[in-house]
Design an enzyme around this catalytic site. Structure first.
Site, PDB file in Angstrom:
ATOM      1  N   SER A 200      59.778  64.037  23.615  1.00  0.00           N
ATOM      2  CA  SER A 200      59.454  64.999  22.704  1.00  0.00           C
ATOM      3  C   SER A 200      57.903  65.247  23.030  1.00  0.00           C
ATOM      4  O   SER A 200      57.232  64.634  23.759  1.00  0.00           O
ATOM      5  CB  SER A 200      59.749  64.940  21.317  1.00  0.00           C
ATOM      6  OG  SER A 200      59.031  63.985  20.683  1.00  0.00           O
ATOM      7  N   LYS A 201      57.407  66.529  22.143  1.00  0.00           N
ATOM      8  CA  LYS A 201      55.999  66.718  22.114  1.00  0.00           C
ATOM      9  C   LYS A 201      55.056  65.553  21.731  1.00  0.00           C
ATOM     10  O   LYS A 201      53.944  65.368  22.062  1.00  0.00           O
ATOM     11  CB  LYS A 201      55.778  67.910  21.625  1.00  0.00           C
ATOM     12  CG  LYS A 201      56.370  69.240  22.158  1.00  0.00           C
ATOM     13  CD  LYS A 201      55.693  70.454  21.705  1.00  0.00           C
ATOM     14  CE  LYS A 201      56.437  71.758  22.415  1.00  0.00           C
ATOM     15  NZ  LYS A 201      56.807  72.876  21.385  1.00  0.00           N
TER      16      LYS A 201
END
Ligand code: GLU
Length: 224
Positions: A200-201
């Site tokens: 994910s980010k």
């Protein structure tokens, strides 16, 4: 029979590197066996889909060199076909009306397939339960649209992320109800970050476009 695979992104966001990897596996397989790599934009969620996202996805694939064969298919344009199949399931008694929605009857028998990545995967029909394939507003649910489109596009191998394993028994129930042969299913693992959690980010850039821009910025710095 010619091998036909597809990448079927939903244009509800940027092109994630996990999606790009799924596209890469499909493309590599098609090119390896001399088959076709098709692209289908799953834009049935009108609220969240946008032309901008579609453009970004196409740009990302093009930047990666993942060229597709044949005309791009837009799922949203196939509404009448999805409705026709839902009505046919209803007429044949394989589905029934429930509050205006159409619900598929799932027999209480084993639903299993030989996954090309995982080996045999099996579910109990009792655990799947009858599920809605078309809402009362006559819009299709994901599982119906995917199966109808994969059949109409002549897809022989469905190669996608592990996050779709739980949808596969429902899709197989639909193939059975339609009396259609199953494609080969191959579910590839998700990409995780160094901590073993889904990428994910938090781990850094996840959008293909970000890498494109970083590469571009670096090239520009080198030139100056
Ligand atoms: N549109 C789905 C997604 O983006 C993919 C459907 C599929 O590959 O079967 O997750």
């Amino acid at each position: 029979m010619t091998t036909r695979v597809r990448f079927a992104p939903s244009p509800t966001g940027y092109l994630h590197v996990g999606g790009a990897r799924t596209a890469l596996f499909n493309w590599l397989y098609a090119r390896h066996v001399g088959g076709k790599f098709l692209l289908r934009i799953e834009d049935t969620d009108k609220e969240r889909s946008s032309e901008e996202h579609t453009r970004v996805i196409l740009d990302g694939l093009t930047w990666l060199g993942l060229d597709w064969d044949e005309e791009l298919v837009f799922q949203g344009a196939r509404l009448a076909r999805h409705q026709e199949v839902a009505d046919r399931l209803l007429d044949a008694g394989n589905a029934y009306l429930d509050g205006g929605a159409i619900r598929l009857r799932v027999p209480a028998e084993e639903i299993a397939w030989d996954d090309a990545v995982h080996g045999r995967i099996s579910f109990r029909g009792e655990d799947i339960k009858d599920f809605v394939v078309m809402r009362s507003d006559r819009t299709p649910l994901y599982n119906l649209a995917v199966v109808v489109d994969d059949l109409d596009m002549g897809i022989t191998h469905v190669l996608r992320g592990d996050d779709h394993i739980s949808n596969t028994p429902k899709q197989i129930a639909l193939y059975r109800a339609m009396g259609a042969p199953l494609p080969v299913f191959a579910h590839v693992p998700m990409i995780n970050g160094p901590d073993g959690k889904k990428l994910s980010k938090r781990h850094g850039a996840t959008a293909v476009g970000d890498y494109q821009h970083m590469g571009g910025a670096r090239a520009a710095t080198r030139r100056s």
